[in-house]
Design an enzyme around this catalytic site. Structure first.
Site, short mmCIF file in Angstrom:
data_model
loop_
_atom_site.label_atom_id
_atom_site.label_comp_id
_atom_site.label_asym_id
_atom_site.label_seq_id
_atom_site.Cartn_x
_atom_site.Cartn_y
_atom_site.Cartn_z
N ARG A 38 0.83 -1.21 0.00
CA ARG A 38 0.00 0.00 0.00
C ARG A 38 0.87 1.27 0.00
O ARG A 38 0.45 2.29 -0.53
CB ARG A 38 -0.95 0.00 1.20
CG ARG A 38 -2.16 -0.89 0.96
CD ARG A 38 -3.14 -0.77 2.09
NE ARG A 38 -4.40 -1.46 1.77
CZ ARG A 38 -5.41 -1.56 2.60
NH1 ARG A 38 -5.33 -1.04 3.81
NH2 ARG A 38 -6.51 -2.19 2.25
N LYS A 199 -18.40 -14.18 4.91
CA LYS A 199 -19.79 -13.73 4.91
C LYS A 199 -20.35 -13.37 3.56
O LYS A 199 -19.76 -12.64 2.79
CB LYS A 199 -19.91 -12.52 5.84
CG LYS A 199 -19.73 -12.88 7.31
CD LYS A 199 -20.70 -12.12 8.14
CE LYS A 199 -20.35 -11.10 9.05
NZ LYS A 199 -20.17 -9.82 9.11
N GLY A 349 -7.51 -6.31 0.23
CA GLY A 349 -7.64 -6.96 1.52
C GLY A 349 -6.91 -8.28 1.54
O GLY A 349 -5.83 -8.42 0.97
N GLY A 372 -12.89 -3.76 1.14
CA GLY A 372 -14.27 -3.27 1.24
C GLY A 372 -14.57 -2.24 0.16
O GLY A 372 -15.67 -2.22 -0.40
C1 3PG Z 1 -8.90 -1.36 4.98
O1 3PG Z 1 -7.82 -1.90 5.21
O2 3PG Z 1 -9.94 -2.00 4.80
C2 3PG Z 1 -8.92 0.13 4.85
O3 3PG Z 1 -7.68 0.68 5.22
C3 3PG Z 1 -10.03 0.73 5.66
O4 3PG Z 1 -9.88 0.38 7.01
P1 3PG Z 1 -11.17 0.13 7.92
O5 3PG Z 1 -11.84 -1.10 7.38
O6 3PG Z 1 -10.64 -0.03 9.31
O7 3PG Z 1 -12.05 1.34 7.77
#
Ligand code: 3PG
Ligand code: MG
Length: 400
Positions: A38, A199, A349, A372
């Protein structure tokens, strides 16, 4: 993309606040950064701003400290890693707002870079408090959003600040929107989506939206238990955390749209105490066992289906891949996708982490930095962090 980017505004000599996502995984034993993708992903924007002589103020969150200072979540380690990558000193302040920060900003010369402390040490960040957004906005003349992975959050550093300064997209944000946008707008067919993870509810909106564009959907991971249950199978001790109705609706939509929905015909199961691992037909899951991976035949049929695709989007592991014994399905899918002659897009992720760990990232067409955020984007619902960025005007006139 119809949004203004950092290329469209004057940045030379100006104070530029850049929201990045440096929410990197840290080692539980020594706090070291275990994957700096990142940080690397934000380099093009930072390099660009340095080359233009901007005064660069970077800001990010790290983890979920919940509005208070958590020593292990300070951004000092990230500042050091970034200094190495940039081969220049990155100034680091142990606060994100206030007098000391303002003094450091004032002393910043053209082409110099600083990093503010973890934004989430202030409750105002996640609450999107106007006071916190204003304190951040005072630091700069221009705002650049390059934090695609956090674009689904309506936080102060994402939407609050953007409402107070001219707001443009960074180069990573632009690349994410273009790469993911392409699979919504003009995917090459056949288009297959491989989904896993725990999920179904996390992915239902995305799946519902994308069902209009895809030819096949393959489902593994914890989600498979929900879909198997909704299709009338007994799933033993597998936890079905979701409302089976959600899966039933998705199954019905797939049928209406003539989308092939492929569930694993066999699975790897294990007893509650971790013993008795066996590969069984999905129709014969023992009552005292739970699913931990897709089975061998499923690996073969998933492979065959993916090999026919010209576009593939993958998000979510096929099983409990953290445990080596249950990681075979996930690893097999990663290798198959890496070898495809197709546009291959990996959701961020944990899926991105797996692909990077297996050293397959450069074999994929695009690995998103957002987990997300990429699901939300593909659900068609819009991202607050993107919606607030200035639009390109027909004449290209900028508002910066
Ligand atoms: C992530 O890693 O999903 C993003 O940096 C956002 O973080 P968060 O899900 O804690 O808001
Ligand atoms: Mg997240």
């Amino acid at each position: 993309m119809n949004k203004l980017t950092v290329r469209d505004i004057e940045v030379g000599g100006r104070r530029v606040l850049v929201r990045v996502d440096f929410n990197v995984p840290l080692s539980a034993t020594n706090g070291d950064i275990t994957d700096d993708s990142r940080i690397q992903a934000a380099m093009p924007t930072i390099d660009y701003l340095i080359s233009k002589g901007a005064r660069i103020i970077l800001c990010s969150h790290l983890g979920r400290p919940g509005g208070r200072v958590v020593e292990g979540l300070r951004l000092g380690t990230v500042a050091r890693r970034l200094s190495k990558l940039l081969r220049q000193e990155v100034k680091y302040t142990t606060e994100s707002i206030g007098t000391e920060v303002e003094e450091t900003v004032a002393a910043l010369k053209a082409g110099e870079v600083m990093l503010l402390e973890n934004l989430r040490f202030h409750a105002g960040e996640e609450e999107n408090s106007p006071a916190y957004a204003t304190a951040l906005a005072r630091l700069a003349d221009v705002y650049v959003d390059d934090a695609f992975a956090t674009a689904h959050r309506s936080h102060a550093s994402i939407v609050g600040v953007a409402g107070q300064l001219p707001a443009v997209a960074g180069l990573l944000l632009e690349k994410e929107l273009t790469s993911l946008g392409r699979i919504l707008e003009a995917p090459a067919h056949p288009f297959g989506v491989l989904l896993g993870g725990a999920k179904t509810s996390d992915k239902a909106a995305m799946l519902y939206n994308i069902m209009d564009k895809v030819n096949c959907v393959l489902i593994g991971g914890g989600m498979a238990a929900t879909f198997l249950r909704a299709s009338g199978y007994a799933v033993g001790l597998s936890q079905v955390k979701d409302d089976p109705q959600v899966a039933s609706e998705l199954i019905a939509k797939a049928a209406r749209n003539r989308v092939r929905l492929i569930l694993p015909e066999d699975v790897l199961v294990v007893g509650e105490d971790g013993t008795g691992v066996e590969n069984v037909s999905s129709a014969k899951i023992p009552a005292d066992k739970k699913i931990v991976d897709i089975g061998w035949q499923a690996i073969t049929s998933f492979t065959r289906a993916l090999e026919r695709c010209r576009t593939v989007f993958w998000n979510g592991p096929m099983g409990i891949y953290e445990i080596d014994q249950y990681a075979e399905g996930t690893k097999a899918m990663a290798r198959v996708i890496a070898g495809l002659n197709a546009a291959t897009i990996i959701g961020g992720g944990s899926t991105a982490e797996i692909v990077i760990e297996l050293k397959l990232a450069d074999k994929m067409s695009f690995v998103s930095t957002g987990g997300g955020a990429s699901l939300r984007f593909l659900s068609g619902e819009g991202l607050p962090g993107v919606d607030i960025i200035l639009e390109k005007t027909p004449t290209g006139v900028n508002n910066g």
